[in-house]
Design a protein around this motif. Sequence first.
Motif, PDB file in Angstrom:
ATOM      1  N   CYS A 590       0.924  -1.429   0.205  1.00 19.42           N
ATOM      2  CA  CYS A 590      -0.019  -0.007   0.136  1.00 19.42           C
ATOM      3  C   CYS A 590       0.913   1.286  -0.083  1.00 19.42           C
ATOM      4  O   CYS A 590       1.822   1.360   0.876  1.00 19.42           O
ATOM      5  N   PRO A 591       0.790   2.159  -0.919  1.00 25.66           N
ATOM      6  CA  PRO A 591       1.651   3.188  -0.998  1.00 25.66           C
ATOM      7  C   PRO A 591       1.129   4.305  -0.162  1.00 25.66           C
ATOM      8  O   PRO A 591      -0.211   4.517  -0.019  1.00 25.66           O
ATOM      9  N   THR A 592       2.117   5.233   0.231  1.00 29.09           N
ATOM     10  CA  THR A 592       1.610   6.440   1.078  1.00 29.09           C
ATOM     11  C   THR A 592       1.288   7.416  -0.049  1.00 29.09           C
ATOM     12  O   THR A 592       1.807   7.550  -0.953  1.00 29.09           O
ATOM     13  N   LEU A 655      -0.260   5.533 -11.352  1.00 27.59           N
ATOM     14  CA  LEU A 655      -1.648   5.475 -12.033  1.00 27.59           C
ATOM     15  C   LEU A 655      -2.249   4.355 -11.076  1.00 27.59           C
ATOM     16  O   LEU A 655      -3.488   4.424 -10.519  1.00 27.59           O
ATOM     17  N   MET A 656      -1.688   3.073 -10.801  1.00 30.51           N
ATOM     18  CA  MET A 656      -2.346   2.188  -9.683  1.00 30.51           C
ATOM     19  C   MET A 656      -2.608   2.985  -8.425  1.00 30.51           C
ATOM     20  O   MET A 656      -3.595   2.621  -7.696  1.00 30.51           O
ATOM     21  N   ALA A 657      -1.733   3.674  -8.135  1.00 28.19           N
ATOM     22  CA  ALA A 657      -1.816   4.339  -6.615  1.00 28.19           C
ATOM     23  C   ALA A 657      -3.091   5.169  -6.586  1.00 28.19           C
ATOM     24  O   ALA A 657      -3.922   5.204  -5.773  1.00 28.19           O
ATOM     25  N   GLN A 658      -3.281   5.709  -7.678  1.00 26.14           N
ATOM     26  CA  GLN A 658      -4.202   6.782  -7.706  1.00 26.14           C
ATOM     27  C   GLN A 658      -5.762   6.258  -8.124  1.00 26.14           C
ATOM     28  O   GLN A 658      -6.614   7.039  -7.962  1.00 26.14           O
ATOM     29  N   ASN A 669       5.980   6.066  -1.756  1.00 32.42           N
ATOM     30  CA  ASN A 669       5.323   7.222  -1.288  1.00 32.42           C
ATOM     31  C   ASN A 669       4.881   8.303  -2.516  1.00 32.42           C
ATOM     32  O   ASN A 669       5.900   8.619  -3.147  1.00 32.42           O
ATOM     33  N   ILE A 670       3.767   8.162  -3.007  1.00 34.13           N
ATOM     34  CA  ILE A 670       3.206   8.693  -4.310  1.00 34.13           C
ATOM     35  C   ILE A 670       2.737  10.151  -4.165  1.00 34.13           C
ATOM     36  O   ILE A 670       1.632  10.162  -3.404  1.00 34.13           O
TER      37      ILE A 670
END
Length: 900
Positions: A590-592, A655-658, A669-670
């Motif tokens: 899971c990104p920040t 893109l996946m993070a968003q 950390n995105i």
Amino acid sequence: MQKKSFLQISNYESVVKMAEYSPMMQKYLETKKEYEDCVLFYRLGDFYEMFFDDAINVSRELELTLTGKDCGQEERAPMCGIPYHAADSYINRLVEKGYKVAICEQVEDPKTAKGLVKREVIKVVTPGTNFNPMALDETKNNYIMCVAYMPDSIGLATSDITTGEFLITEVSSERELIDEINKFTPSEILFNEAFTISGINISDLKDRLSFAESVLEPWYFDDKNDEDIILRHFNVATLDGLGISDYKTAVVAAGALLNYLYETQKNSLPHLTRITPYATGRYMIIDSSTRRNLELVETMREKQKKGSLLWVLDKTKTAMGARLLRNMIEQPLLIKDDIVARQKAVTEFINNYVDCAELREYLNPVYDLERLVGRISTKSASPRDLIAFKGSIAMLPPIKKLLASFKSSLIKSIYEELDVLEDICSLIEASIVDEPPIAIKDGGLIKEGYNEEIDRLRHAKTDGKQWLLNLEASEKERTGIKNLKIKYNKVFGYYFEVTNSFKNMVPDDYIRKQTLTNAERFTTLKLKELEEVILSAEDKLFSLEYDLFTEVRDRIAGEVLRIQTTAKAVAKADVFSNLAIVAMQNNYVCPTINEKGLIEIEGGRHPVVEKMISNGLFVENDTILDNHKNRISIITGPNMAGKSTYMRQTALIVLMAQIGSYIPATKANIGIVDRIFTRVGASDDLASGQSTFMVEMTEVANILRNATSDSLLILDEIGRGTSTFDGLSIAWAVVEHISNPKLLGAKTLFATHYHELTELEGQMESVNNYCIAVKEQGDDIIFLRKIVKGGADKSYGIQVAKLAGVPSSVIERAKEIVAELADNDISAKAKEIARLGISKEALKIPDSVGKDKYVQMSLFDAVNNDDIIDEIKDLELTKMTPIDALNTLFRIQDKIKNRW
């Protein structure tokens, strides 16, 4: 006189007046006049027939036999036909080719009709209004879009009538319009006449997306009429009640679209229950080049799902979930709270793996509730659709029970929105047989016990013979007539037959029907009742079963809003549990999420490539980008070493993070980006007269004009399609432009084979050099696929050519030539230019100077006449070979050309 082609005659009335057509053909022509832009399927008996140019075109497109029909003329009218029961497949094929098909059906019973059977067009099927499941990809929406072009704004209305979605927005430019078309990829677009003279050119987009287009007449776009139709459809008093009063132009587009849908579907579209306005600033904008280059939902070459990001992420169990996931991938979020809310939902499913797995078991048998209720509402659902619907909603109670214990806000909202629809399930369970026949009007639909009259009629149909035998026995006993028989013929129906020897025993309630030589035939009120029941039972049964089926279907349609809300809740549960499963299976994290512009990825992996490679040994790489010292990464290294994969993986991870997904990395950390632009690879566009280099420069121009400081740029081999000096100059100037925050200042990964660009590090504080690690073994190289700090000092082009299998003789000759051209290496020149021309002071631009007044420095601005004269003076001509002298002359000439 040679007869004109049917479509060459502009006025159908003149056709009728021109010659005496048969009455049937005149009716056909009258109908065709109303649907001139459609292929008319005209029902004649058991066939749909087409005539004149429709017949010629359809016979060609569908490879049907072209025949002729006598219609009152000297020459037979061209004709072709298809069986009515097989029409769907033919219609689908025509619609796929961009045709509209008007279906003209018989609307009265030919047995009871006086004169010509009455016919009406019951539906017009177009690419954007096709309900047929065989024609639709269940994992993808089938959108129709209407564009209302006005001088001050462009209104857009977009609908998928198979699912009931209805969206509106407004844009202010051609670029934004094309972005929205790319986002929805509609199969059909409607325009107003003003659009056709606006100068906006979407022909290239049309070629790539293959949508049908129509220009609607001006009355469709009348403000007052459009507002009225929206108010009537959604049953509200004002636009404020729908939350769309601020979308004036979009309301016009929505009203025009509703009118068009009414005309084509010939019903009130009760499943369009909501009209949803949206702001384009809520979602990341992804242009067509980026969608294609990143292969978000299909691969570039094969146009297949396998090999795309969607292929990796889509393990959904329902069609609704698959569509929602596709939409999420195509529309990443820009609001941090929304992204984090999705992340928490995915995290909770991961932390409750057993419940997540159980949920997906319950989702497995769930059919497409959205499209099923769409067919139910438009009265096109079959009994088998209702059984599929029942089986699906039977899974809702255990799904809701399972979600009750979850705590994240999104899953709690799913729980609240999910209606178990037990009343609807009970209705279908009580009324419709578990295995209904395909034919909707041939009976066998309604369960025993649901309706007394149906039960009686069904018993009459099956038990009628026994009823007659029972009546015969009871009458023998009552009358004492031992040889009394019940018989039947088509003229008199059922009757009692009594021989003359027992004629005196016939009761008074017997009614004489016929006298024979040796017998009399009678009937009674009871026998008449049985006769009526038995003879009419089948017709009445089939009719009543159909009526009750439609009644059940209409009762379900009355609950469309409940069903649609539940369907969306099921889709969300499917998507978030799906993302949890994908994350666990692929070791995602899971990104920040931050709003400071920092993109920091440790151990990043390409989500697709790591799934495609057989050995599973994908080399992880780190990425650091921010709005300050790490704004631009210049990435050098040989072709095939992995530069493009690395850059694409960074874009895909962001893109996946968003979209709220976990990502393939060790830690990340995105920072939220508003747009992702890619310039990867190049190809000729010969149809529009553009070369490879022209396509490349067009894409670069689009990026530099539309990117912002919050965008992420993926630029691969800028300037490759022209000469070395021109290409290097362009690449250099592009980096300058992007790096300067007063001009653009976007976060950028810039891959290049011009290793001379590494001189920019240290001269521009935001530029950093990275390269692909390569291990040299003599004349051979091994790609290590690892991004490391620093720049490559050569391109390894000959080694890559050797790896590719270029003949050894060519390789050896290339080595000789590169040695001879070594003096022309411009690396040293680039260093000097960087030192003299790209100092920090030179890049400082006063605030008073706008972008338009700022002139980028040329790569060769530092060259002056004295340098050239000094170089000529220093030449030792007696020691130069002819080839050295020629190379030197070319080099000096190049300097002079670039100086002036």
